[in-house]
Design an enzyme around this catalytic site. Structure first.
Site, PDB file in Angstrom:
ATOM      1  N   GLU A 259       0.878  -1.176   0.000  1.00 52.38           N
ATOM      2  CA  GLU A 259       0.000   0.000   0.000  1.00 52.38           C
ATOM      3  C   GLU A 259       0.908   1.216   0.000  1.00 52.38           C
ATOM      4  O   GLU A 259       1.632   1.453   0.970  1.00 52.38           O
ATOM      5  CB  GLU A 259      -0.935  -0.023   1.216  1.00 52.38           C
ATOM      6  CG  GLU A 259      -2.001   1.054   1.193  1.00 52.38           C
ATOM      7  CD  GLU A 259      -1.669   2.210   2.108  1.00 52.38           C
ATOM      8  OE1 GLU A 259      -1.281   3.281   1.575  1.00 52.38           O
ATOM      9  OE2 GLU A 259      -1.786   2.063   3.320  1.00 52.38           O
ATOM     10  N   CYS A 298      -2.104   8.594   3.720  1.00 57.39           N
ATOM     11  CA  CYS A 298      -2.023   8.057   2.359  1.00 57.39           C
ATOM     12  C   CYS A 298      -3.359   8.190   1.643  1.00 57.39           C
ATOM     13  O   CYS A 298      -3.417   8.107   0.413  1.00 57.39           O
ATOM     14  CB  CYS A 298      -1.588   6.603   2.390  1.00 57.39           C
ATOM     15  SG  CYS A 298      -2.623   5.539   3.428  1.00 57.39           S
TER      16      CYS A 298
END
Length: 691
Positions: A259, A298
């Site tokens: 990720e 993020c």
């Protein structure tokens, strides 16, 4: 000199004897030294082997439900001491709200996986996937897919921004699957990872070898990984590519889930004009994503994609919201709503990326790259050159925005504003991000939502549609929830985390198993037709302790009459023509004439197999997988066979769930209906009072 952050390896706390190479971690607001981080000399190979042996053994001795119950207890232990984690978070620049996002979010993941594990998984050690596959005509050779846990260790390499949530969202599904974890936190917030691990160690609840912590450089960590191990990485795309190229991943069979950073977008729908609830919700969300965790998420909004006619209104509304609600400063002061970035290095990198956006043609529409005045811990307001403070910044571009705006990420309180004229243009702007964790769309027009999803869905791991109905209840653009998948394609890394039980399965191997019904029953803990069955005492007279897979009851036949069918039709109001009109029923290609109601047959079946006296069976709480296969006409007979198919004790209750295989057949031995009956059954017989 400050103390070195400890590692927890092989079930013991450890620090290096000498740490001349230790990295200094400073308070994000004041620049004062707060901790040192080093793992020099750590026995990484020994820690991994400890996980594969001791950790695998201790977790393997438990069922899914037992591990799920421990996750709840972990969450409770962290909840009791979360104030300590809040306080430590201030040194990383986190306000109380930021700390809650991280700490409470992580605790919430533990609670969620505890609940899902006990509700959605069997109280065993394997998971059955999909239906039985008949591989022979006589039913003696069957196939089935099962999941069993990986035999290695789950290594998680985490980013600095979520030292609690980021670790626990990986740890929870791994632990539930029965795979031990080695946590490698990012250096700037390693002290927070050490703190939550210490709380769990202090609780005395951790099974031996189930959780280890490596505080400091990973050194040769990947060199020691092998088939059966897996890596969960969160961080930069460049680091991910370097790790992905390691031989352990390329040819060694180590699973690698990624990720990474992504240029997430948020689209203001053409219907969401100024003055609408959707416009207001969009502005509020944009401000929150700029300022929460100081934009160090993020999932934060990096590109605000707005109808050309609403650009000025968005800029003005955002500026007003920031000026009226955002107080920049040291989180030790309770009035502060946005703290500094995690370090001065991070601050400098963010300003460097803003400069790159400006060089590409961007104009600063809101905020400034100048050092902002900040509220200090004592309440004074003054510049803080040693702190890592940056004000919220919105950079504007025109229709001809360069590639840089879709590639450059300032990992802080920075977003770019891009205008669009058509939905087609808006979709193309979203997709130019190259793959994102999330895109949100503020619209109250379903046609807009349908059009955009069809165009952007494949480029995103998650799409949030925000409107007046869910503005108050939405968890928000930047908040992954444990129930749904977190991850994204392309630039976002191509990995997948969370998503409920899906994440548990990432830590398991799906295997096709073939064998006889008896063998598959033993392998899966689920009775298969054709496996041995026992008919002695009525199974409803047996407690959970006495009941065994294959315990069975076969009823006597019951005749079906036209009068029964008509009585049921009038009593229930179900006078569908197939039951009441011979000519119409005969014209139906599925029926030979008037037929019995399916629910009449199921009701009769219950009457045929039930044992009416009080006993271990406490309640019937469900019926699943019902299929009607053969119509029943007046003059036919039916009978039912009920077999104990799956037995699931509940860890914290004095009862469990029994799934019964129910099959209704007619006088020609044709299968009329199949389904599962769910009952709650006492673990032991209730004591009978004597006089």
């Amino acid at each position: 000199m400050t103390e070195i952050v400890a590692s927890y390896l092989r079930d013991e706390w450890w620090r290096p004897d000498a740490a001349s190479d230790a990295t200094v971690v400073r308070d994000a607001s004041t620049g004062e030294e707060f901790a040192r981080v080093s793992a020099a000399g750590a026995d990484i190979a020994g820690a991994l082997e400890h996980a594969r042996t001791v950790g695998q053994r201790s977790l393997g001795a438990m069922t899914f439900h037992q591990r799920a119950l421990l996750l709840k207890q972990f969450a409770q232990a962290l909840t009791e001491r979360k104030a300590e984690l809040y306080e430590l978070s201030k040194h990383a620049g986190a306000t109380q709200r930021d700390a809650m996002i991280d700490v409470d979010g992580g605790i919430g993941v533990l609670f969620t996986y505890s609940s899902k594990g006990r509700r959605e998984l069997p109280n065993s050690s394997v998971i059955v996937d999909g239906p039985v596959e008949m591989l022979s005509k006589d039913g003696t050779f069957l196939g089935r897919h099962i999941y069993s846990r990986l035999p290695g260790v789950a290594v998680q390499i985490n980013a600095f921004n979520f030292p609690v949530w980021g670790a626990l969202e990986k740890f929870a599904p791994a632990f539930l699957a029965g795979v031990p974890t080695l946590v490698k936190p990012a250096t700037p917030t390693a002290y927070l990872a050490e703190a939550w691990v210490r709380i769990l160690v202090d609780s005395g609840l951790l099974p031996a070898g189930s959780l280890q912590l490596l505080s400091g450089s990973a050194h040769d960590l990947l060199d020691h990984l092998r088939l059966g191990d897996l890596i969960g990485f969160t961080g930069s795309a460049s680091t991910a590519e370097r790790l992905r190229a390691h031989p352990s991943v390329q040819t060694g069979g180590v699973r690698f889930t990624v990720e990474t950073d992504s240029i997430n977008a948020s689209v203001l729908g053409p219907d969401a004009e100024p003055g609408t609830p959707e416009f207001d919700a969009y502005i509020k969300q944009l401000m929150v994503e700029l300022t929460s965790k100081t934009g160090q998420k993020c999932t934060a909004i990096r590109r605000a994609i707005v109808p050309e006619a609403s650009v000025d209104a968005v800029v003005e509304a955002l500026r007003t919201a920031i000026e009226s609600r955002v107080v920049i400063g040291d989180p030790h002061n309770d009035t502060v709503t946005m703290g500094p970035l995690v370090s001065t290095e991070q601050r400098d990198d963010v300003l460097k990326q803003v400069a790159a956006l400006k060089s590409a043609g961007g104009r600063v529409l809101v905020g400034s790259t100048d050092a902002p005045p900040v509220v200090h811990a004592d309440g004074t307001v003054a510049p803080a050159p040693e702190g890592a403070f940056v004000a919220p910044i919105l950079v504007g571009f025109g229709h001809d925005a360069p590639d840089a705006v879709h590639e450059v990420e300032a990992f802080g309180p920075v977003a770019s504003l891009l205008p669009y004229s058509t939905l087609d243009e808006a979709a193309r702007l979203v997709d130019r991000g190259g793959g994102s964790l999330v895109t949100s769309v503020a619209t109250n027009d379903p046609s807009v939502a349908v059009e955009l999803l069809s165009r952007i869905g494949a480029y995103n791991g998650r799409v949030l549609f925000l409107n007046r109905d869910n503005a108050r209840t939405s968890t928000g653009h930047g908040s992954p929830v444990p129930h749904l998948v977190h991850g994204g394609p392309g630039r976002a890394g191509g990995g997948e985390e969370l998503g409920g039980i899906r994440a548990v399965l990432h830590h398991m191997q799906r295997t096709a198993v073939q064998g006889s019904p008896e063998m598959l029953t033993a392998l899966t803990g689920v009775w298969h037709e054709g496996a041995p069955a026992r008919q002695d005492v009525h199974p409803f007279r047996k407690s959970l302790a006495e009941l065994r897979l294959g315990d069975q009851f076969a009823s006597e036949p019951r005749p079906v009459t036209l009068e029964d069918i008509e009585t049921f039709a009038h009593f229930t109001g179900d006078t569908f023509y197939a039951h009441m009109d011979e000519d119409a029923a005969s014209a139906n290609p599925f029926f030979p004439g008037r037929v019995a109601h399916g629910y009449l047959l199921v009701s009769w079946a219950a009457g045929l197999f039930v044992d009416p006296d009080p006993g271990p069976v406490l309640a019937n709480y469900g019926l699943e997988n019902l299929r009607f296969l053969t119509p029943v006409s007046p003059g036919d007979e039916i009978r039912v066979v009920l077999t104990a198919k799956q037995i699931t004790p509940r860890e914290t209750e004095d009862y469990g769930e029994v799934r019964w295989d129910a099959v209704i057949r007619n006088q020609r031995d044709e299968t009329v209906a199949t389904y599962d009956v769910l009952t709650l059954v006492a673990k032991e017989h209730a004591a009978v009072a004597t006089v």
